[in-house]
Design a protein around this motif. Structure first.
Motif, mmCIF file in Angstrom:
data_model
loop_
_atom_site.group_PDB
_atom_site.id
_atom_site.type_symbol
_atom_site.label_atom_id
_atom_site.label_comp_id
_atom_site.label_asym_id
_atom_site.label_seq_id
_atom_site.Cartn_x
_atom_site.Cartn_y
_atom_site.Cartn_z
ATOM 1 N N MET A 1 0.846 -1.177 0.000
ATOM 2 C CA MET A 1 0.000 0.000 0.000
ATOM 3 C C MET A 1 0.889 1.237 0.000
ATOM 4 S SD MET A 1 -2.798 1.324 2.811
ATOM 5 C CE MET A 1 -3.285 -0.318 3.148
ATOM 6 N N SER A 2 0.508 2.227 -0.748
ATOM 7 C CA SER A 2 1.322 3.427 -0.868
ATOM 8 C C SER A 2 0.812 4.603 -0.046
ATOM 9 C CB SER A 2 1.395 3.837 -2.333
ATOM 10 O OG SER A 2 2.033 2.845 -3.086
ATOM 11 N N THR B 1 -2.813 -2.325 6.596
ATOM 12 C CA THR B 1 -3.537 -3.135 5.618
ATOM 13 C C THR B 1 -4.866 -2.524 5.198
ATOM 14 O OG1 THR B 1 -4.626 -4.438 7.341
ATOM 15 C CG2 THR B 1 -2.519 -5.275 6.501
ATOM 16 N N GLY B 2 -5.239 -1.402 5.789
ATOM 17 C CA GLY B 2 -6.536 -0.805 5.508
ATOM 18 C C GLY B 2 -6.465 0.384 4.581
ATOM 19 N N GLN C 1 -14.266 0.232 14.008
ATOM 20 C CA GLN C 1 -13.156 -0.300 14.783
ATOM 21 C C GLN C 1 -12.231 -1.165 13.931
ATOM 22 O OE1 GLN C 1 -14.359 -2.192 18.394
ATOM 23 N NE2 GLN C 1 -12.301 -2.802 18.952
ATOM 24 N N SER C 2 -12.791 -2.036 13.112
ATOM 25 C CA SER C 2 -11.939 -2.910 12.300
ATOM 26 C C SER C 2 -11.142 -2.109 11.273
ATOM 27 C CB SER C 2 -12.755 -4.002 11.616
ATOM 28 O OG SER C 2 -13.666 -3.446 10.693
ATOM 29 N N THR C 3 -11.751 -1.091 10.683
ATOM 30 C CA THR C 3 -11.030 -0.235 9.737
ATOM 31 C C THR C 3 -9.906 0.506 10.439
ATOM 32 O OG1 THR C 3 -13.014 0.042 8.386
ATOM 33 C CG2 THR C 3 -11.254 1.662 8.080
ATOM 34 N N TYR C 4 -10.179 1.001 11.631
ATOM 35 C CA TYR C 4 -9.177 1.711 12.423
ATOM 36 C C TYR C 4 -7.945 0.827 12.638
ATOM 37 C CZ TYR C 4 -7.070 4.004 16.486
ATOM 38 O OH TYR C 4 -6.187 4.609 17.355
#
Length: 76
Positions: free
Chosen positions: A1-2, A40-41, A30-33
């Motif tokens: 990821m850049s 990885t998000g 929460q999972s996105t955080y």
């Protein structure tokens, strides 16, 4: 990821804004955080807009483009 979000977490700490508040304001789950924290998000422009409103900042204050070859290697 850049795109990395290290600036987001530093700004949150500086402004004393918690993940809980971001969840309450329906800016980020929460999972996105946690995915953003571990690299990885990703988030879309609507989320960036919400974060900038909450943190009173510009997009460049919360994210940074880093060429793939400049990213640190992720170890186990």
């Amino acid at each position: 990821m850049s795109i990395i979000y290290d600036k987001l977490f530093k700004l949150m700490a500086k402004k004393n804004i918690s993940m809980y508040r971001l969840r309450q304001e329906k800016a980020i789950g929460q999972s996105t955080y946690y995915k953003l924290k571990d690299g990885t998000g990703n988030i879309d422009t609507r989320t960036i807009n919400k974060l900038c409103r909450i943190l009173d900042c510009q997009p460049g204050d919360i994210l940074e483009y880093v060429p793939d070859n400049d990213l640190p290697a992720k170890g186990p």
